[in-house]
Motif scaffolding. Sequence first.
Motif, PDB file in Angstrom:
ATOM      1  N   ASP A  63      12.161 135.282 -16.032  1.00  0.00           N
ATOM      2  CA  ASP A  63      11.437 135.813 -17.178  1.00  0.00           C
ATOM      3  C   ASP A  63      11.236 134.659 -18.148  1.00  0.00           C
ATOM      4  O   ASP A  63      11.471 133.492 -17.799  1.00  0.00           O
ATOM      5  N   ASP A  64      10.835 134.950 -19.359  1.00  0.00           N
ATOM      6  CA  ASP A  64      10.550 133.893 -20.332  1.00  0.00           C
ATOM      7  C   ASP A  64      11.784 133.087 -20.715  1.00  0.00           C
ATOM      8  O   ASP A  64      11.667 131.989 -21.253  1.00  0.00           O
ATOM      9  N   ASN A  65      12.981 133.622 -20.426  1.00  0.00           N
ATOM     10  CA  ASN A  65      14.222 132.928 -20.766  1.00  0.00           C
ATOM     11  C   ASN A  65      14.816 132.143 -19.607  1.00  0.00           C
ATOM     12  O   ASN A  65      15.873 131.539 -19.765  1.00  0.00           O
ATOM     13  N   GLY A  66      14.212 132.194 -18.428  1.00  0.00           N
ATOM     14  CA  GLY A  66      14.718 131.430 -17.291  1.00  0.00           C
ATOM     15  C   GLY A  66      15.010 132.290 -16.080  1.00  0.00           C
ATOM     16  O   GLY A  66      14.531 133.421 -15.960  1.00  0.00           O
ATOM     17  N   LEU A  67      15.823 131.741 -15.188  1.00  0.00           N
ATOM     18  CA  LEU A  67      16.145 132.428 -13.939  1.00  0.00           C
ATOM     19  C   LEU A  67      16.961 133.682 -14.189  1.00  0.00           C
ATOM     20  O   LEU A  67      17.863 133.690 -15.027  1.00  0.00           O
ATOM     21  N   VAL A  68      16.653 134.716 -13.416  1.00  0.00           N
ATOM     22  CA  VAL A  68      17.352 135.992 -13.509  1.00  0.00           C
ATOM     23  C   VAL A  68      18.018 136.330 -12.184  1.00  0.00           C
ATOM     24  O   VAL A  68      19.116 136.855 -12.145  1.00  0.00           O
ATOM     25  N   ASP A  91      21.904 136.996 -12.045  1.00  0.00           N
ATOM     26  CA  ASP A  91      22.727 136.374 -13.077  1.00  0.00           C
ATOM     27  C   ASP A  91      23.663 137.447 -13.656  1.00  0.00           C
ATOM     28  O   ASP A  91      23.201 138.504 -14.078  1.00  0.00           O
ATOM     29  N   PRO A  92      24.980 137.216 -13.648  1.00  0.00           N
ATOM     30  CA  PRO A  92      25.912 138.244 -14.112  1.00  0.00           C
ATOM     31  C   PRO A  92      25.675 138.678 -15.554  1.00  0.00           C
ATOM     32  O   PRO A  92      25.967 139.826 -15.910  1.00  0.00           O
ATOM     33  N   SER A  93      25.114 137.817 -16.381  1.00  0.00           N
ATOM     34  CA  SER A  93      24.845 138.207 -17.771  1.00  0.00           C
ATOM     35  C   SER A  93      23.653 139.159 -17.872  1.00  0.00           C
ATOM     36  O   SER A  93      23.428 139.762 -18.913  1.00  0.00           O
ATOM     37  N   LYS A  94      22.918 139.315 -16.764  1.00  0.00           N
ATOM     38  CA  LYS A  94      21.741 140.194 -16.745  1.00  0.00           C
ATOM     39  C   LYS A  94      22.000 141.495 -15.989  1.00  0.00           C
ATOM     40  O   LYS A  94      21.147 142.366 -15.954  1.00  0.00           O
ATOM     41  N   ARG A  95      23.168 141.620 -15.373  1.00  0.00           N
ATOM     42  CA  ARG A  95      23.459 142.826 -14.592  1.00  0.00           C
ATOM     43  C   ARG A  95      23.601 144.040 -15.494  1.00  0.00           C
ATOM     44  O   ARG A  95      24.050 143.929 -16.628  1.00  0.00           O
ATOM     45  N   GLY A  96      23.189 145.184 -14.966  1.00  0.00           N
ATOM     46  CA  GLY A  96      23.265 146.413 -15.722  1.00  0.00           C
ATOM     47  C   GLY A  96      22.089 146.624 -16.663  1.00  0.00           C
ATOM     48  O   GLY A  96      22.077 147.571 -17.441  1.00  0.00           O
ATOM     49  N   CYS A  97      21.102 145.735 -16.587  1.00  0.00           N
ATOM     50  CA  CYS A  97      19.933 145.811 -17.478  1.00  0.00           C
ATOM     51  C   CYS A  97      18.647 146.153 -16.723  1.00  0.00           C
ATOM     52  O   CYS A  97      17.569 146.084 -17.293  1.00  0.00           O
ATOM     53  N   GLY A  98      18.753 146.468 -15.439  1.00  0.00           N
ATOM     54  CA  GLY A  98      17.579 146.826 -14.661  1.00  0.00           C
ATOM     55  C   GLY A  98      16.882 145.664 -13.971  1.00  0.00           C
ATOM     56  O   GLY A  98      15.894 145.864 -13.271  1.00  0.00           O
ATOM     57  N   TYR A  99      17.391 144.444 -14.150  1.00  0.00           N
ATOM     58  CA  TYR A  99      16.744 143.293 -13.537  1.00  0.00           C
ATOM     59  C   TYR A  99      16.814 143.319 -12.010  1.00  0.00           C
ATOM     60  O   TYR A  99      15.865 142.938 -11.334  1.00  0.00           O
ATOM     61  N   SER A 100      17.933 143.755 -11.470  1.00  0.00           N
ATOM     62  CA  SER A 100      18.074 143.798 -10.008  1.00  0.00           C
ATOM     63  C   SER A 100      17.019 144.709  -9.396  1.00  0.00           C
ATOM     64  O   SER A 100      16.355 144.346  -8.423  1.00  0.00           O
ATOM     65  N   LYS A 101      16.877 145.880  -9.968  1.00  0.00           N
ATOM     66  CA  LYS A 101      15.892 146.842  -9.467  1.00  0.00           C
ATOM     67  C   LYS A 101      14.479 146.276  -9.574  1.00  0.00           C
ATOM     68  O   LYS A 101      13.691 146.348  -8.623  1.00  0.00           O
ATOM     69  N   LYS A 102      14.155 145.682 -10.715  1.00  0.00           N
ATOM     70  CA  LYS A 102      12.829 145.092 -10.903  1.00  0.00           C
ATOM     71  C   LYS A 102      12.581 143.969  -9.901  1.00  0.00           C
ATOM     72  O   LYS A 102      11.486 143.843  -9.352  1.00  0.00           O
ATOM     73  N   MET A 103      13.605 143.142  -9.666  1.00  0.00           N
ATOM     74  CA  MET A 103      13.466 142.039  -8.716  1.00  0.00           C
ATOM     75  C   MET A 103      13.212 142.578  -7.311  1.00  0.00           C
ATOM     76  O   MET A 103      12.341 142.088  -6.593  1.00  0.00           O
TER      77      MET A 103
END
Length: 171
Positions: A63-68, A91-103
Amino acid sequence: MLRLRPFRAPDAKTIINWTSAPEEFYKWSAGIMGEYPVSEKRLLEAVSGREDNPRYFPLVAFDDNGLVGFFTVRTPGEDNKKVRFGYVIVDPSKRGCGYSKKMLILGLKFVFDIYGADEVSLGVFENNKQAYDCYRSVGFRENGTREEYHLCGETWIDIEMVIHNEANRIQ
């Protein structure tokens, strides 16, 4: 906005820092890359060594902040209509925010709409409930195949999951 692009060598430095314990590393690598901790060189050998293979695609989500996230798409057999996702990690700091599903949804759109696959499979360890639940939420279902791995002094059970390309399934 989450997007996909091909993996690049400098990405390895970021990805190897997403796991801080052997159990975390083996949940996404299944020990295929060797022992924990994985080095940047070893990750590059595992994925970049196939750069010229038209049936292997290491991808990163960003995303705009880097690798997810990171995952690979490969065609394991002769049938180009059946592909496999592997090395799925976020990225563990992104887990639980829906990024995995979107990816995963972006990955499915790529393999179904652009690559032309009919089926995608992946494996998930039964001790990785968060990943299992994420895969189910995208539409993956167990296919009845299970395999034992011996990792971290334990026997881990890998659950095979599959999803088929169905018209208008991916939103």
